[in-house]
Design a protein around this motif. Structure first.
Motif, PDB file in Angstrom:
ATOM      1  N   MET A  44       0.830  -1.198   0.000  1.00 35.13           N
ATOM      2  CA  MET A  44       0.000   0.000   0.000  1.00 35.13           C
ATOM      3  C   MET A  44       0.871   1.258   0.000  1.00 35.13           C
ATOM      4  O   MET A  44       0.626   2.203  -0.758  1.00 35.13           O
ATOM      5  N   LEU A  45       1.878   1.257   0.847  1.00 34.10           N
ATOM      6  CA  LEU A  45       2.755   2.424   0.959  1.00 34.10           C
ATOM      7  C   LEU A  45       3.533   2.648  -0.331  1.00 34.10           C
ATOM      8  O   LEU A  45       3.803   3.797  -0.715  1.00 34.10           O
ATOM      9  N   ARG A  46       3.836   1.565  -1.012  1.00 31.58           N
ATOM     10  CA  ARG A  46       4.617   1.645  -2.243  1.00 31.58           C
ATOM     11  C   ARG A  46       3.937   2.514  -3.295  1.00 31.58           C
ATOM     12  O   ARG A  46       4.580   3.345  -3.938  1.00 31.58           O
ATOM     13  N   PHE A  47       2.636   2.325  -3.503  1.00 32.08           N
ATOM     14  CA  PHE A  47       1.975   3.145  -4.519  1.00 32.08           C
ATOM     15  C   PHE A  47       1.457   4.469  -3.946  1.00 32.08           C
ATOM     16  O   PHE A  47       1.341   5.457  -4.661  1.00 32.08           O
ATOM     17  N   TRP A  48       1.165   4.506  -2.642  1.00 28.47           N
ATOM     18  CA  TRP A  48       0.599   5.724  -2.072  1.00 28.47           C
ATOM     19  C   TRP A  48       1.640   6.834  -1.958  1.00 28.47           C
ATOM     20  O   TRP A  48       1.308   8.015  -2.103  1.00 28.47           O
ATOM     21  N   LYS A  49       2.897   6.476  -1.715  1.00 24.54           N
ATOM     22  CA  LYS A  49       3.939   7.496  -1.569  1.00 24.54           C
ATOM     23  C   LYS A  49       4.247   8.192  -2.889  1.00 24.54           C
ATOM     24  O   LYS A  49       4.829   9.277  -2.893  1.00 24.54           O
ATOM     25  N   VAL A  50       3.893   7.563  -4.005  1.00 22.62           N
ATOM     26  CA  VAL A  50       4.065   8.205  -5.315  1.00 22.62           C
ATOM     27  C   VAL A  50       2.685   8.344  -5.964  1.00 22.62           C
ATOM     28  O   VAL A  50       2.480   7.996  -7.120  1.00 22.62           O
ATOM     29  N   GLY A  51       1.742   8.871  -5.195  1.00 31.13           N
ATOM     30  CA  GLY A  51       0.361   8.961  -5.636  1.00 31.13           C
ATOM     31  C   GLY A  51       0.162   9.785  -6.896  1.00 31.13           C
ATOM     32  O   GLY A  51      -0.759   9.514  -7.675  1.00 31.13           O
ATOM     33  N   PHE A  52       1.016  10.792  -7.128  1.00 38.03           N
ATOM     34  CA  PHE A  52       0.883  11.574  -8.360  1.00 38.03           C
ATOM     35  C   PHE A  52       1.095  10.700  -9.592  1.00 38.03           C
ATOM     36  O   PHE A  52       0.487  10.913 -10.631  1.00 38.03           O
TER      37      PHE A  52
END
Length: 283
Positions: A44-52
């Protein structure tokens, strides 16, 4: 490199739990600090930290499709008698983007871990193949749903599709994203190079999602291509998803549900088999 290690059944009496030994591994360990929760949080954190890049960019792409097709075809294409073309287009774009991003989430995560050599740190902990499977697939579903919500929010500037049967929207959104999350897992296990992953996506995922009724109703196609479309399981995810908004569809939602649920179970069983045997993960 180590394969996924199964969790040995524990003595239920000593643990004070009613779980039977035969079912250990089927249920993810939800205790704080468990391997399943840690891997799920990592995904989850992997894609959320680069949400743009992972959420905002797909939303912008879908809006560009909406601007172009709505401007060119609004008033010239009639799909359902009571549904304007722009409103008809929005659920299709939502589902297409959800499917493509769910696939991208699990496939790119495994591919990058394989190429950088840190996949071993995921394989060494005592995770069952069920926990490994659900951590990746649930994170893929979450990314797909976030993308879908973002597209819907922006689409309100153009049209506001109603919610005729909202339960079908959720069911097909989750199952459709789940199918693609599992296929992304399979692709990530099978592919050893980025060009193999690109081939999987360009020759299978992209055609299946674009040629599934996103921009048109299959009833507008010639009989031969209607028959071809009905062999595409992605068509049923989009058609059932669209039924949740408008209450009308090309096939009944129960028919679509049977096909989509059956497809999910089939690809999930295949992916679990690959994980259980350590295919291309055991060196």
């Amino acid at each position: 490199m180590s394969a996924i290690q199964p969790v040995e059944p524990q003595d239920n009496a000593a643990q004070g739990t009613p779980r039977q030994a035969g079912f250990v591994g089927l249920q993810p360990n939800l205790n704080a600090g468990s391997g399943f929760l840690t891997l799920f949080f990592k995904e989850m954190l992997r894609f959320w930290k680069v949400g743009f890049q992972t959420v905002a960019a797909p939303v912008v792409t879908a809006v560009l499709y909406l601007l172009i097709f709505a401007h060119v075809l609004e008033g010239r294409v009639t799909v359902y008698d009571t549904v304007p073309y722009t409103a008809f287009l929005i659920p299709g774009l939502m589902m297409m983007s959800m499917l493509q991003n769910a696939f991208a989430n699990s496939s790119s995560s495994l591919m990058q871990s394989r190429v950088t050599g840190n996949l071993v740190f995921v394989l060494l902990p005592p995770l069952t193949h069920w926990e490994f499977f659900w951590a990746y697939v649930l994170a893929a579903i979450a990314r797909g749903l976030f993308v879908g919500l973002g597209i819907y929010a922006v689409s309100l500037l153009f049209a506001a599709p109603s919610f005729a049967e909202p339960q079908w929207i959720l069911v097909f959104g989750v199952l459709g994203s789940g199918i693609m999350g599992v296929l992304g897992l399979v692709a990530g296990i099978w592919a050893e190079k980025f060009d193999q992953m690109a081939a999987f996506q360009n020759f299978l995922i992209m055609p299946a999602t674009f040629l599934s009724g996103v921009f048109y109703s299959v009833h507008s196609l010639p009989p031969f291509w209607q028959a071809v479309s009905h062999w595409n399981p992605i068509f049923y995810t989009i058609d059932g998803f669209r039924y949740g908004f408008f209450g009308v569809s090309d096939v009944t939602p129960w028919h679509s549900l049977a096909v989509v649920a059956g497809t999910f179970l089939l690809v999930a069983a295949f992916a679990l088999r690959l994980l259980a045997t350590g295919y291309k993960l055991r060196y």
